[in-house]
Design an enzyme around this catalytic site. Sequence first.
Site, PDB file in Angstrom:
ATOM      1  N   GLY A  14      56.249  49.739  86.666  1.00 18.05           N
ATOM      2  CA  GLY A  14      56.373  49.510  85.227  1.00 18.05           C
ATOM      3  C   GLY A  14      55.582  48.294  84.788  1.00 18.05           C
ATOM      4  N   ALA A  15      54.354  48.161  85.327  1.00 23.11           N
ATOM      5  CA  ALA A  15      53.595  46.917  85.164  1.00 23.11           C
ATOM      6  C   ALA A  15      52.684  46.890  83.951  1.00 23.11           C
ATOM      7  CB  ALA A  15      52.758  46.664  86.415  1.00 23.11           C
ATOM      8  N   VAL A  62      57.059  56.944  88.666  1.00 25.36           N
ATOM      9  CA  VAL A  62      58.115  56.873  89.678  1.00 25.36           C
ATOM     10  C   VAL A  62      58.999  58.112  89.696  1.00 25.36           C
ATOM     11  CG1 VAL A  62      58.140  54.343  89.624  1.00 25.36           C
ATOM     12  CG2 VAL A  62      59.748  55.628  88.185  1.00 25.36           C
ATOM     13  N   TYR A 155      72.164  54.347  79.941  1.00 22.64           N
ATOM     14  CA  TYR A 155      71.524  53.121  80.403  1.00 22.64           C
ATOM     15  C   TYR A 155      72.500  52.263  81.212  1.00 22.64           C
ATOM     16  CZ  TYR A 155      68.780  48.825  80.348  1.00 22.64           C
ATOM     17  OH  TYR A 155      68.083  47.705  80.710  1.00 22.64           O
ATOM     18  N   PRO A 185      68.926  40.371  83.601  1.00 23.25           N
ATOM     19  CA  PRO A 185      68.699  39.661  82.342  1.00 23.25           C
ATOM     20  C   PRO A 185      69.579  40.178  81.205  1.00 23.25           C
ATOM     21  CG  PRO A 185      66.814  41.056  82.906  1.00 23.25           C
ATOM     22  CD  PRO A 185      67.895  41.332  83.903  1.00 23.25           C
ATOM     23  N   GLY A 186      69.781  39.284  80.253  1.00 24.50           N
ATOM     24  CA  GLY A 186      70.347  39.695  78.976  1.00 24.50           C
ATOM     25  C   GLY A 186      69.233  40.258  78.098  1.00 24.50           C
ATOM     26  N   VAL A 188      66.040  40.911  76.188  1.00 24.40           N
ATOM     27  CA  VAL A 188      64.666  40.430  76.284  1.00 24.40           C
ATOM     28  C   VAL A 188      63.864  41.027  75.139  1.00 24.40           C
ATOM     29  CG1 VAL A 188      62.594  40.310  77.703  1.00 24.40           C
ATOM     30  CG2 VAL A 188      64.856  40.341  78.791  1.00 24.40           C
TER      31      VAL A 188
END
Length: 244
Positions: A14-15, A62, A155, A185-186, A188
């Site tokens: 996912g770059a 993927v 999700y 993470p929260g 973003v």
Amino acid sequence: MTTGSNGKIALVTGASAGIGEAICRSLVAKGHRVVASGRNRTKLDALAGELGEALAPLVLDVTDAAAVANLTGNLPAGFERIDILINNAGHDTGGRRRFDEGSADQWCDIVETNVQGLIRVTRALIDGMLERGDGHIINLGSIAGLKPYATGTAYVTSKYAVHGLSETLRLDYAGRGIRVTEIMPGLVRSGFAEQRLGDAEAAREFYDSFAACLQPQDVAETVAFAIAQPRHVEIAQLVVLPAS
């Protein structure tokens, strides 16, 4: 071609945008070499053109089981030894809706990318890490994997699965030289909400409704921190929240 200061090569899924792109930039800046994988060839090539020989683009979906099964054979020349796997690919397209307001196919597609894709890529690379007795798997989870919220059924499910998988992988490979880190993470501020909602203005309003958001670079720096630890130190989890 020489390796980075630590002799490490990372593969980032996912770059092509958001957190994945920020991770690539951060690792190259710190002297690592990176295989930047994703579905958008144009964006990957542009990133490679900007960052130079330290980054090699690789088109990879993927969710394509055959392509992932052939991953090791398709790695760019000089980047065949993957020391660090950063499982970042994921989406929530169609999310922020009540469960009955989406189709089963939509919800399963989220799980297919966020969980099954992660499993496929990890399985494709784990044998090499085991043979060398050295490797680092970093999974991008979410605080949604610790605490659910309404309208996030698929999700949240996927991130609970990533959390469980990360914990179990760490147990499986204890004493084998493979570290497993989960970054959680929260919120973003990136292109994620626009992808989820399909509307740039709605995405902007969504982010603006919060007092503070993380930036992709913030998450990238936590990834770099986990990688930089000596081999006897394993960062199991990093929960990263925006300060309000």
